[in-house]
Design an enzyme around this catalytic site. Structure first.
Site, PDB file in Angstrom:
ATOM      1  N   GLU A  21     -17.921  14.618 -46.925  1.00 30.80           N
ATOM      2  CA  GLU A  21     -18.403  15.532 -47.339  1.00 30.80           C
ATOM      3  C   GLU A  21     -19.395  15.897 -47.424  1.00 30.80           C
ATOM      4  O   GLU A  21     -20.121  14.942 -47.896  1.00 30.80           O
ATOM      5  CB  GLU A  21     -16.892  15.721 -48.717  1.00 30.80           C
ATOM      6  CG  GLU A  21     -16.908  17.013 -49.229  1.00 30.80           C
ATOM      7  CD  GLU A  21     -18.499  16.935 -50.552  1.00 30.80           C
ATOM      8  OE1 GLU A  21     -19.222  17.553 -50.363  1.00 30.80           O
ATOM      9  OE2 GLU A  21     -17.545  16.050 -52.093  1.00 30.80           O
ATOM     10  N   CYS A  68     -22.028  19.090 -55.950  1.00 32.45           N
ATOM     11  CA  CYS A  68     -21.972  19.053 -53.996  1.00 32.45           C
ATOM     12  C   CYS A  68     -21.529  20.470 -54.430  1.00 32.45           C
ATOM     13  O   CYS A  68     -21.658  21.509 -53.837  1.00 32.45           O
ATOM     14  CB  CYS A  68     -21.079  18.733 -53.582  1.00 32.45           C
ATOM     15  SG  CYS A  68     -19.907  18.390 -54.163  1.00 32.45           S
TER      16      CYS A  68
END
Lengths: 500, 500
Positions: free
Chosen positions: B256, B293
């Protein structure tokens, strides 16, 4: 009737000057039709059309995609004997096999049609704890499908990869297998007819010809392609996998790359039913001229007199099965050379083989034998020999048996032939085998893959490039879909299945 | 109290001579403890122990793995203020955030414990049509987990990757994040205590320290490792992905790798609630010093006077939010340089920024603005600036808006701020956005990821390396499992859930 052209969206296309012909292995002559390799321009056009089609096709209601898949099945049937004759011409396989494989192909298309008629396959998640987030599966984009040499129908142009990808809402571009490009063209025309009749967008399907690696390479590297399905050799599958990993946007490659499908047989089973097991395995080893990825290439048994009797009998049965034509002279050549390579390894002895065939490209079945210690030392003995060949490995004790199983590369299947009285002691073997395979079979043969929800056709590398997926059964669709979450999205904009 | 040693199975180990220290960004000084980098020998030993542990752990009943996960949660809580203080010392984040993240981490562990208490997660398939084949999911083997810099707890040593991998029956080897190696050691000790107390096999967990790339490289290349979980930068994630693809047996890498999380705001929304939206986004952009993020780094709005007023207000709000310490001087340095790189691009203008911070390593929030045409031409403007930074892109018409969305790389999230009266016309935007993201948010902010079944934390590359999986929620377990089929397997040998 065969035009040899590429099918790019709704157009036939033959822009290039490189051509090839398919081969009739039984007659040992090239077939007449001239096949045009796809050019860079045609590949790009197919990919662009697929990308455009995706915007429409991904939102096509499931019931319409189901109609499309069912129409493909109908159109394939409508090809009638033309298809069966072409299949036989290009594969050397008997007509009965062509019919059986057509039935399987149609069954797969209808299975996926049924799957997507309702939306349960999307795994809709109706409510988060907070109540504002919902989730479902959506298609990932245009898929490149590389057909298999050994299944001109069921694992090729309209095979499981294409059917599952189309079912989910992904356009498909097939890189047609050069050994059966004519059969591929017929099937591709059936798909295009079905697409027309059911009002699918242009680009939902294209079919590209090629006898080399350039077309496949360009296809996998095209940024519009979002995943790859492949069935074939380890070398071919690994090459595509490596290529996809070099892309700026790497994409998933599901490659099913064959196996030697180990079979463990207990002494008790041999005591009880040596003739039955020998018959069953002589058939399984030579079925389809041994050209199945689930072909049993490795038989693991305890060193004993009983085993020697079984091996002798299996050799005799195998030697009596008539030789039959392989798919292509190249496959026949590779079979001969790989068979000889393994047979010539130190400590490997020939048990028996069929009479030298009188017909061209026919495969001579062979059974060889070696010791567990040799198998553990020499990885050449682990190689797949694609064809009617099997190797018996005699192990000296259970400890060695477990070490052999643990040393085997990842496999599609692993089989145990055992008696009820073995079950209490067989756990360690069963345990070890499970870790190496996608499917464990008891008291049967690995050949024959049922198309059902419970099927795993795949397995640890190199059986497949990603053991987390199956190539057969409804779950094969998972290779081409991704989850998406909708947080606080107004009902009116939500996909219908997530409303309420 | 901190020993700085690696944890290899049930032993502490410090065989190497390479050491490093973590850093206190608030005080701008190195922390005291000396951390020992793992040696090649320690890495091998951890991998061998994991491989051995797997043989036992994969068969541990779900109820026992659940007890293990719950015990980890208990042991983490038992670390009390030591853990929170250490977290604050190494991250510069406030104690409240440490507490919140601890709660989330514990919640995740207990969620996976609950998931595997029953066997439904294995998706047992009870009967094939023929009735002889059954299927379920099994773990794939030892997993290497690379923790995140920005979540020392929830996405690190005992974070979502570790919890989901352990839940499924896979041993885990953590490559501890060098910025919070002390926090990592405390958590690792909690995991080891829990493993001891619940009778788990040695090797079910190891924790390796490293401040460079060698340890991670060796770990990913070790043949005993069967998959990789990673949370961090695109460069780091892609390097591991590429490395794993070079292995003789390639393995899945779920990485990720962050996002710029585009937000589209309609004119009607601005007409109705400019101040509310400006407040909401000033908070979201600076939340956690922008070190999420899911931080909204791209705000897409129509060129208009109304937009200019909104941008001005957002800039003012942002400028008023006090600067705060970033996780590490390196992160602060990168923030400053990336922020300046984007700000210095042609046509980019500064809207506003916070006062220059008086404290060390504190981040100055900044809002910049550019035109849609510039964004389409210059991919430097698509880069993530990790920190409290956002860029407004003014598009000139809906056609350009769609082209902007289609040109954006894959994202974790995409947000639409709109009024009810927009819904009839917003479909094209919603459609285009869906294709680029793992989660669509309406009338909210992308920051804040609910841990629930309906969550997708992932998305098209480069948001994640494989859009088919999620890193958050119970389905995160699917990254570490594979299906296996049992054909004609006697009841007594079948896993209990497949009997009957």
């Amino acid at each position: 009737m065969i035009k040899g052209k590429n099918i790019v969206g709704y157009s036939e296309s033959a822009l290039g000057s490189t051509t090839f012909k398919t081969f009739n292995p039984k007659e040992n002559v090239a077939n007449d039709a001239i096949i045009f390799e796809a050019t860079a321009e045609e590949i790009d056009r197919a990919c662009n059309l697929a990308s455009k089609a995706f915007k429409i096709y991904r939102n096509t209601p499931g019931i319409k995609r189901a109609a499309f898949l069912n129409a493909i099945a109908d159109e394939i049937l409508a090809l009638g004997n033309n298809l069966l004759d072409c299949y036989v011409l290009e594969s050397g396989l008997p007509k009965g096999r062509a019919e059986g494989e057509r039935e399987r192909t149609i069954g797969q298309l209808r299975m996926f049609a049924k799957l997507v008629e309702t939306e349960d396959w999307r795994e809709p998640s109706h409510k988060s704890e907070g109540g504002s987030t919902k989730k479902m599966l959506i298609p990932i984009g245009p898929i490149a499908v590389f057909g298999a040499s050994n299944f001109p129908l069921a694992y090729s142009t309209a095979g499981g990869d294409t059917a599952s990808a189309l079912a989910a809402g992904n356009p498909v571009i097939v890189k047609s297998h050069p050994m059966h490009a004519q059969t591929g063209e017929l099937i591709a025309s059936a798909i295009v007819n079905a697409a027309h009749k059911t009002g699918m967008p242009e680009g939902v399907f294209s079919n590209l010809n090629s006898n080399g690696i350039e077309v496949g390479t360009q296809l996998v590297l095209n940024p519009n392609i979002k995943a790859v399905g492949f069935t074939g050799s380890l070398n071919g599958g690994r090459a595509l996998y490596d290529l996809a990993a070099t892309r700026e946007e790497p994409i998933p490659v599901f490659a099913e790359m064959g196996s030697i499908n180990p079979v463990v047989i207990t002494q008790k089973a041999l005591q009880t039913r040596t003739p039955e097991i020998a018959n069953m395995y002589a058939d399984s080893i030579t079925m389809g001229v041994g050209q199945f990825c689930t072909n049993p290439g490795l038989i693991i048994v305890l060193e004993s007199d009983l085993t020697n009797s079984f091996v002798e009998l299996l050799g005799e049965k195998l030697a009596k099965i008539p030789s039959f034509c392989m798919l292509h002279p190249n496959i026949h050549r590779e079979y001969t050379s790989n068979k000889n390579l393994l047979s010539s390894q130190e400590t490997v002895i020939l048990v028996n083989e069929a009479e030298p065939p009188t017909k061209t490209n026919a495969a001579q079945a062979r059974l060889v034998m070696t010791k567990g210690s040799s198998f553990l030392k020499n990885i050449t003995l682990h190689q797949e020999v694609f064809g009617p060949f099997s190797m018996v490995v005699q192990y000296k004790d259970e400890d060695q048996l477990i070490r052999i199983i643990e040393k085997i590369e990842g496999q599609l299947t692993g089989t145990i032939i055992a008696e009820k009285s073995d079950y209490a002691n067989i756990s360690p073997v069963f345990e070890a085998l499970q870790e190496r395979v996608g499917r464990v079979v008891f008291n049967g043969v690995p050949t024959g893959v049922e198309v059902c929800d419970a099927m795993t056709h795949g397995g640890p590398y190199p059986a497949s490039s990603d053991s987390r997926f199956t190539a057969v059964g409804p779950n094969a669709i998972r290779r081409w879909v991704r989850p998406i979450s909708y947080q606080n999205v107004p009902e009116i904009l939500l996909p219908e299945i997530l409303r309420g």
